[in-house]
Write a protein that holds these residues in place. Structure first.
Motif, PDB file in Angstrom:
ATOM      1  N   ALA A  19      28.566 -21.877  31.986  1.00 31.09           N
ATOM      2  CA  ALA A  19      27.993 -22.400  33.234  1.00 31.09           C
ATOM      3  C   ALA A  19      26.644 -21.782  33.553  1.00 31.09           C
ATOM      4  O   ALA A  19      25.710 -22.483  33.962  1.00 31.09           O
ATOM      5  CB  ALA A  19      28.978 -22.160  34.384  1.00 31.09           C
ATOM      6  N   THR A  20      26.536 -20.468  33.384  1.00 31.74           N
ATOM      7  CA  THR A  20      25.261 -19.830  33.721  1.00 31.74           C
ATOM      8  C   THR A  20      24.162 -20.220  32.746  1.00 31.74           C
ATOM      9  O   THR A  20      23.001 -20.339  33.141  1.00 31.74           O
ATOM     10  CB  THR A  20      25.410 -18.299  33.763  1.00 31.74           C
ATOM     11  N   ARG A  21      24.508 -20.438  31.483  1.00 32.70           N
ATOM     12  CA  ARG A  21      23.484 -20.889  30.524  1.00 32.70           C
ATOM     13  C   ARG A  21      23.037 -22.318  30.847  1.00 32.70           C
ATOM     14  O   ARG A  21      21.844 -22.641  30.744  1.00 32.70           O
ATOM     15  CB  ARG A  21      24.020 -20.806  29.098  1.00 32.70           C
ATOM     16  N   LEU A  22      23.959 -23.187  31.222  1.00 32.80           N
ATOM     17  CA  LEU A  22      23.558 -24.547  31.596  1.00 32.80           C
ATOM     18  C   LEU A  22      22.639 -24.525  32.807  1.00 32.80           C
ATOM     19  O   LEU A  22      21.680 -25.299  32.898  1.00 32.80           O
ATOM     20  CB  LEU A  22      24.791 -25.395  31.893  1.00 32.80           C
ATOM     21  N   ALA A  23      22.905 -23.624  33.739  1.00 32.24           N
ATOM     22  CA  ALA A  23      22.115 -23.557  34.969  1.00 32.24           C
ATOM     23  C   ALA A  23      20.746 -22.925  34.756  1.00 32.24           C
ATOM     24  O   ALA A  23      19.939 -22.874  35.699  1.00 32.24           O
ATOM     25  CB  ALA A  23      22.883 -22.777  36.039  1.00 32.24           C
ATOM     26  N   GLU A  24      20.457 -22.453  33.543  1.00 31.51           N
ATOM     27  CA  GLU A  24      19.117 -21.924  33.267  1.00 31.51           C
ATOM     28  C   GLU A  24      18.055 -23.008  33.429  1.00 31.51           C
ATOM     29  O   GLU A  24      16.896 -22.706  33.710  1.00 31.51           O
ATOM     30  CB  GLU A  24      19.066 -21.338  31.853  1.00 31.51           C
ATOM     31  N   ASP A  25      18.448 -24.249  33.217  1.00 27.95           N
ATOM     32  CA  ASP A  25      17.523 -25.371  33.423  1.00 27.95           C
ATOM     33  C   ASP A  25      17.634 -25.802  34.874  1.00 27.95           C
ATOM     34  O   ASP A  25      18.655 -26.340  35.310  1.00 27.95           O
ATOM     35  CB  ASP A  25      17.885 -26.528  32.483  1.00 27.95           C
TER      36      ASP A  25
ATOM     37  N   TYR B 136      27.671 -12.319  33.590  1.00 27.08           N
ATOM     38  CA  TYR B 136      27.069 -13.647  33.734  1.00 27.08           C
ATOM     39  C   TYR B 136      26.982 -14.143  35.176  1.00 27.08           C
ATOM     40  O   TYR B 136      25.961 -14.684  35.591  1.00 27.08           O
ATOM     41  CB  TYR B 136      27.867 -14.667  32.909  1.00 27.08           C
ATOM     42  N   ILE B 137      28.066 -13.997  35.925  1.00 27.55           N
ATOM     43  CA  ILE B 137      28.133 -14.652  37.233  1.00 27.55           C
ATOM     44  C   ILE B 137      27.356 -13.889  38.301  1.00 27.55           C
ATOM     45  O   ILE B 137      26.507 -14.467  39.008  1.00 27.55           O
ATOM     46  CB  ILE B 137      29.594 -14.834  37.670  1.00 27.55           C
ATOM     47  N   LYS B 138      27.645 -12.621  38.447  1.00 27.11           N
ATOM     48  CA  LYS B 138      27.034 -11.861  39.541  1.00 27.11           C
ATOM     49  C   LYS B 138      25.508 -11.914  39.518  1.00 27.11           C
ATOM     50  O   LYS B 138      24.880 -12.086  40.577  1.00 27.11           O
ATOM     51  CB  LYS B 138      27.526 -10.416  39.514  1.00 27.11           C
ATOM     52  N   PRO B 139      24.846 -11.794  38.351  1.00 27.93           N
ATOM     53  CA  PRO B 139      23.371 -11.845  38.364  1.00 27.93           C
ATOM     54  C   PRO B 139      22.815 -13.245  38.641  1.00 27.93           C
ATOM     55  O   PRO B 139      21.622 -13.381  38.890  1.00 27.93           O
ATOM     56  CB  PRO B 139      22.986 -11.389  36.946  1.00 27.93           C
ATOM     57  N   ASN B 140      23.670 -14.284  38.571  1.00 26.06           N
ATOM     58  CA  ASN B 140      23.157 -15.656  38.622  1.00 26.06           C
ATOM     59  C   ASN B 140      23.769 -16.517  39.719  1.00 26.06           C
ATOM     60  O   ASN B 140      23.389 -17.679  39.858  1.00 26.06           O
ATOM     61  CB  ASN B 140      23.410 -16.352  37.277  1.00 26.06           C
ATOM     62  N   GLU B 141      24.707 -15.987  40.509  1.00 22.96           N
ATOM     63  CA  GLU B 141      25.434 -16.851  41.429  1.00 22.96           C
ATOM     64  C   GLU B 141      24.581 -17.341  42.598  1.00 22.96           C
ATOM     65  O   GLU B 141      24.998 -18.251  43.321  1.00 22.96           O
ATOM     66  CB  GLU B 141      26.697 -16.152  41.940  1.00 22.96           C
ATOM     67  N   ASN B 142      23.405 -16.777  42.793  1.00 27.08           N
ATOM     68  CA  ASN B 142      22.527 -17.257  43.861  1.00 27.08           C
ATOM     69  C   ASN B 142      21.547 -18.334  43.405  1.00 27.08           C
ATOM     70  O   ASN B 142      20.698 -18.770  44.186  1.00 27.08           O
ATOM     71  CB  ASN B 142      21.761 -16.082  44.473  1.00 27.08           C
ATOM     72  N   ARG B 143      21.657 -18.750  42.156  1.00 23.71           N
ATOM     73  CA  ARG B 143      20.803 -19.848  41.713  1.00 23.71           C
ATOM     74  C   ARG B 143      21.116 -21.104  42.523  1.00 23.71           C
ATOM     75  O   ARG B 143      22.280 -21.471  42.703  1.00 23.71           O
ATOM     76  CB  ARG B 143      21.052 -20.141  40.229  1.00 23.71           C
ATOM     77  N   PRO B 144      20.102 -21.793  43.008  1.00 23.58           N
ATOM     78  CA  PRO B 144      20.364 -22.969  43.849  1.00 23.58           C
ATOM     79  C   PRO B 144      21.062 -24.103  43.116  1.00 23.58           C
ATOM     80  O   PRO B 144      21.695 -24.951  43.751  1.00 23.58           O
ATOM     81  CB  PRO B 144      18.963 -23.382  44.324  1.00 23.58           C
TER      82      PRO B 144
ATOM     83  N   MET C 226      33.321 -15.590  24.519  1.00 19.59           N
ATOM     84  CA  MET C 226      31.978 -15.658  25.087  1.00 19.59           C
ATOM     85  C   MET C 226      31.025 -16.373  24.139  1.00 19.59           C
ATOM     86  O   MET C 226      30.194 -17.183  24.568  1.00 19.59           O
ATOM     87  CB  MET C 226      31.452 -14.258  25.376  1.00 19.59           C
ATOM     88  N   MET C 227      31.158 -16.064  22.854  1.00 21.01           N
ATOM     89  CA  MET C 227      30.310 -16.725  21.859  1.00 21.01           C
ATOM     90  C   MET C 227      30.513 -18.230  21.890  1.00 21.01           C
ATOM     91  O   MET C 227      29.555 -19.015  21.815  1.00 21.01           O
ATOM     92  CB  MET C 227      30.626 -16.166  20.466  1.00 21.01           C
ATOM     93  N   ILE C 228      31.764 -18.664  22.017  1.00 17.89           N
ATOM     94  CA  ILE C 228      32.056 -20.097  22.083  1.00 17.89           C
ATOM     95  C   ILE C 228      31.377 -20.716  23.305  1.00 17.89           C
ATOM     96  O   ILE C 228      30.801 -21.810  23.225  1.00 17.89           O
ATOM     97  CB  ILE C 228      33.582 -20.327  22.109  1.00 17.89           C
ATOM     98  N   GLY C 229      31.420 -20.026  24.440  1.00 18.43           N
ATOM     99  CA  GLY C 229      30.735 -20.522  25.629  1.00 18.43           C
ATOM    100  C   GLY C 229      29.238 -20.644  25.430  1.00 18.43           C
ATOM    101  O   GLY C 229      28.618 -21.649  25.826  1.00 18.43           O
ATOM    102  N   GLU C 230      28.644 -19.619  24.826  1.00 19.42           N
ATOM    103  CA  GLU C 230      27.197 -19.650  24.551  1.00 19.42           C
ATOM    104  C   GLU C 230      26.847 -20.798  23.599  1.00 19.42           C
ATOM    105  O   GLU C 230      25.865 -21.520  23.809  1.00 19.42           O
ATOM    106  CB  GLU C 230      26.772 -18.311  23.941  1.00 19.42           C
ATOM    107  N   HIS C 231      27.646 -20.934  22.545  1.00 19.40           N
ATOM    108  CA  HIS C 231      27.378 -21.962  21.535  1.00 19.40           C
ATOM    109  C   HIS C 231      27.505 -23.352  22.146  1.00 19.40           C
ATOM    110  O   HIS C 231      26.661 -24.234  21.923  1.00 19.40           O
ATOM    111  CB  HIS C 231      28.380 -21.782  20.392  1.00 19.40           C
TER     112      HIS C 231
END
Length: 632
Positions: free
Chosen positions: A68-74, A253-261, A602-607
C-alpha cells in the motif's frame, strides 16, 4: 536509596508481570478501539472515506503494508488500506513479551484439526496457529528473525510460475530495497542501508561463542545465511529491531507514510466480500467496521494481503474456490479454483535440554532477569528483555534428504536458555501440551544452565489444506496441515537425521561437549518412555509427540502457470479468471522456503507493487545494486 530486593523477589515481580500480559493487552486493545471510534466519528457515517479509491489493499500485514505504501508513492492515485485490527499493542514492542502475544486482541487464534500422524503430546492433537491481527500483522507478534531463504527456493518459484521475475537474480533486489541493515554481517557486500526495515544484531547471547566454535568443529561454519550461496552453517540472529525494540512493518512502512493525503488507512475494518461486475472485474469490497457493514468501490484494482488463511477465506466467501465446497455452504460459485489447497508449514520439535557445567552460558530468569536487566534495556536496548525466549542463533543443515548438499532442508532456532523455574510452564503454554509435559520433564533440572533447540523441517513434503467452516466471515476456517503425511516418510526421516547432528554439535565437540560438558538430559520425554533413550524409535516418538509450528503457513492461493491444476494466481499475482484482483502475501508461495517467512512476505508486497505500477503506467521503484562478480 532504592532497595532492589533479592533475586527471588525480583523473579516474582517479573512473573507477575508476565502473568498480567494478557490482561494488559486486552485493556490496551479496548482503549485503542474506543479511541479509533472517537477519532474517526460514528461508525454509522463514512467520515473522510471516499466512495471509490483507485486501489484497495485488504490487510495491513507484512506484505500489505509494503504494497500500500509503495502504491501511494505516486501522488496521482488514491489508495485505501483496510485492516481488521488496530495499531500495534504497546507490549508488542518489547521482544521479551513475544511468547505471550498469542491473545485474541493481537492475533487470530487459528488451530489445526487433530493431527493423525503427530501432535500426540498436544491438547486434542490440535496445534495452535496464532497469526497477527493489527497494522503490521504477524510482524507485531513474531520472533523478529530476519531471513530471506535459499536462492533455489525462488528459482523453483520462477520455474513453477514460468516467469524469471521470481528468480533469485531479480527478487534479491527487492530484499535489498527493504533493508536498512546494521546487522551482524554489516559490510560483507550482500546487504543494503537506507530501506524502510531496520535490522540489527542480537544484543543478548550468553554462550553463543561456544555454539559458533562447536559449529566450526563439525563443518557448520559461522556464516551469513542471507547471501546468494546459503550453504549449511550457523549464524547469530539478525533481528528486525532498533535498539532492542521491535521494528514491525507498521514502523517500517505505515508510520512514516500514514499522513500522505492519497493513502487512507481504515483500522478495525474487516473485509467480508469482494464484489464483481458481469465480466468478473473486482469492483468493490464490503467490510465490517465497529459492527456496521459498509461498501467501498475500486476504480482500478483490489489486492488481497490478508495472509495465508485470510486471503483464501475471503476469496471463498466471495465465490472463488472449490465449486463443490462452496455449494455445500450455500455460496454461489463464480470460479472453480483450488483455493485453500497446497497448504504448507514448518513443523517443529523440541530437542534438549543440553545441560552445561559452566555458569552464565545461558539465560536463567532467577539469576539474570532483575533490575539490572531493566536498566540495560532502557539504556541501550540490550539484555534478556531484548530477545524472545532466549533465541540467539540459527543453523541450517542439509540432511541426506535435501535436494542438494548446499540447499538445507533442516534449520534450527537455537535457544541459550537454562532451566529456570517457569520454563516448563512457558513451553507447555507455547506448544499447548497435555499433562504438564514440559514441567514434569524439566523439573529435576531447574536451576541448571542449559541450551535447547527448536528443530524445523525446512523443506517439507507434506501438504495440507484449509477450508471454510461456514459462510460467516468472522468464523475461523478449518485447517489441516497433515504434518508428516508424505508417503515416503521423508519429513520424519529428515527430522531424525537432523537431531543426530544436534547431538554431535553439543556432545562430540571440544567447545560444547568438552569445555562446557554439554550433555542431553538422561530423562525421556513423557509419552516416549517405552522407547530406548536416544534410539531411532525414541526420536521418532519425540518428533511426533512434541509437534509444533514455526508459524509459517503458506501456499493456499498458489502462484503458477495458468492451466496448471494447482494454480490460483498467475506470475503477476492476478487471480485467474478475474480482472482487477490480485493476491500478495505468503499464500501465493507455490513452495515453502527453507527459512522464516516474514521478510519474504515483505518482498512479495514490494514486488507486487511494482507489477501493479507497471500495469497502470505508474513509476516503478525497482531497486538495483551492482555487485562485483567475485561476490557471486
Amino acid at each position: 536509596m532504592v532497595r532492589l530486593g533479592n533475586a527471588a523477589q525480583t523473579t516474582q515481580i517479573f512473573g507477575a508481570f508476565t502473568t498480567s500480559i494478557p490482561l494488559l493487552i486486552a485493556v490496551f486493545a479496548v482503549w485503542f478501539q474506543f479511541e479509533d471510534m472517537i477519532d474517526n466519528g460514528s461508525p454509522l457515517d463514512n467520515g473522510e472515506i471516499e466512495e471509490n479509491y483507485d486501489f484497495i489493499v485488504v490487510g495491513a500485514g507484512s506484505a500489505g503494508s509494503a504494497l500500500a505504501t509503495r502504491l501511494a508513492e505516486d501522488s496521482s492515485v488514491s489508495v485505501l488500506l483496510l485492516e481488521a485490527g488496530g495499531n500495534p499493542n504497546p507490549l508488542t514492542y518489547i521482544p521479551f513479551t513475544s511468547p505471550n502475544l498469542g491473545q485474541p486482541a493481537t492475533a487470530y487464534l487459528y488451530a489445526t484439526v487433530p493431527q493423525r500422524n503427530s501432535a500426540f503430546g498436544i491438547a486434542n492433537r490440535s496445534v495452535p496457529w496464532p497469526r497477527g491481527r493489527g497494522v503490521g500483522g504477524s510482524s507485531n507478534i513474531n520472533y523478529m528473525i530476519y531471513n530471506r531463504g535459499h536462492p533455489n527456493d525462488y528459482n523453483q518459484w520462477a520455474e513453477i510460475a514460468g516467469d524469471k521475475r521470481w528468480s533469485w537474480g531479480n527478487i534479491f533486489n527487492y530484499f535489498l530495497k527493504i533493508e536498512d541493515y546494521h546487522g551482524y554481517w554489516d559490510g560483507n557486500g550482500f546487504h543494503n542501508k537506507g530501506g524502510p526495515l531496520r535490522i540489527e544484531p542480537i544484543r543478548y547471547s550468553p554462550g553463543i561463542d561456544y555454539v559458533l566454535a562447536a559449529g566450526e568443529e563439525i563443518g557448520l561454519p559461522t556464516r551469513d545465511a542471507n547471501t546468494i550461496t546459503q550453504i549449511p552453517g550457523i549464524s547469530p540472529i539478525d533481528f528486525t529491531q532498533k535498539r532492542g525494540v521491535r521494528f514491525s512493518t507498521y514502523r517500517a512502512y505505515i508510520k512514516p507514510n500514514e499522513n500522505r493525503p492519497n493513502l487512507k488507512l481504515l483500522r478495525y475494518s474487516q473485509a467480508t466480500q469482494i464484489h464483481f461486475d458481469e465480466r468478473l472485474r473486482a469492483i468493490g469490497v464490503t467490510y465490517l467496521r465497529h459492527g456496521v457493514t459498509k461498501y467501498v468501490g475500486a476504480k482500478r484494482e483490489i489486492v488481497l494481503s490478508c495472509g495465508t488463511m485470510g486471503s483464501a477465506q475471503l476469496l471463498m466467501l466471495s465465490g472463488i474456490g472449490p465449486k463443490e465446497h462452496l455449494l455445500q455452504l450455500g455460496i454461489t460459485p463464480l470460479l472453480d479454483l483450488p483455493v485453500g489447497y497446497n497448504l504448507q508449514d514448518h513443523a517443529v520439535t523440541y530437542v534438549g535440554p543440553f545441560l552445561l557445567n559452566k555458569r552464565k552460558t545461558s539465560y536463567l530468569a532467577e539469576r539474570d532477569l532483575g533490575v539490572n536487566a531493566v536498566l540495560d534495556y532502557i539504556r541501550d536496548g540490550s539484555g534478556p528483555l531484548s530477545t524472545p525466549l532466549g533465541v540467539t542463533s540459527f543453523g541450517f543443515v542439509a540432511t541426506s534428504y535435501a535436494p542438494h548438499p548446499s540447499w538445507s532442508d533442516i534449520f534450527w532456532s537455537m535457544h541459550n536458555v537454562g532451566v529456570h523455574q517457569s520454563l516448563g510452564d512457558d513451553l507447555d503454554a507455547s506448544y499447548s501440551t497435555i499433562g504438564n509435559l514440559f514441567r514434569n520433564y524439566l523439573q529435576p533440572h531447574v536451576g541448571q544452565d542449559a541450551h535447547y533447540i527448536v528443530q524445523v523441517g525446512g523443506l517439507p513434503k507434506s501438504v495440507g489444506r484449509m477450508w471454510l467452516s461456514d459462510s460467516e466471515p468472522c468464523s475461523l476456517p478449518i485447517i489441516d496441515p497433515k504434518y508428516y503425511s508424505d508417503p515416503e516418510g521423508q519429513d520424519l526421516n529428515a527430522m531424525v537425521e537432523g537431531i543426530q547432528v544436534i547431538l554431535r554439535l553439543y556432545e562430540n565437540t571440544t567447545s560444547l561437549g568438552g569445555t562446557l560438558g554439554a550433555r542431553l538430559s538422561h530423562r525421556k520425554i513423557p509419552g516416549c518412555e517405552q522407547h530406548q533413550h536416544r534410539s531411532r524409535s525414541y526420536w521418532e516418538c519425540v518428533v511426533k509427540t512434541v509437534t509444533g509450528t514455526l508459524y509459517h503457513p503458506v501456499g493456499t492461493c498458489a502462484m503458477g502457470k495458468p492451466g496448471e491444476p494447482g494454480t490460483v494466481v498467475d506470475s503477476q499475482l492476478r487471480v485467474l479468471g478475474t480482472k482487477g484482483l490480485r493476491v500478495a502475501d505468503a499464500s501465493i508461495m507455490p513452495k515453502i522456503i527453507n527459512s522464516n517467512t516474514n521478510a519474504p512476505a515483505m518482498m512479495i508486497g514490494e514486488h507486487c507493487a511494482d507489477m501493479v505500477k507497471k500495469t497502470w503506467g505508474l513509476e516503478t521503484g525497482v531497486f538495483r545494486l551492482n555487485f562485483n562478480d567475485d561476490n557471486y
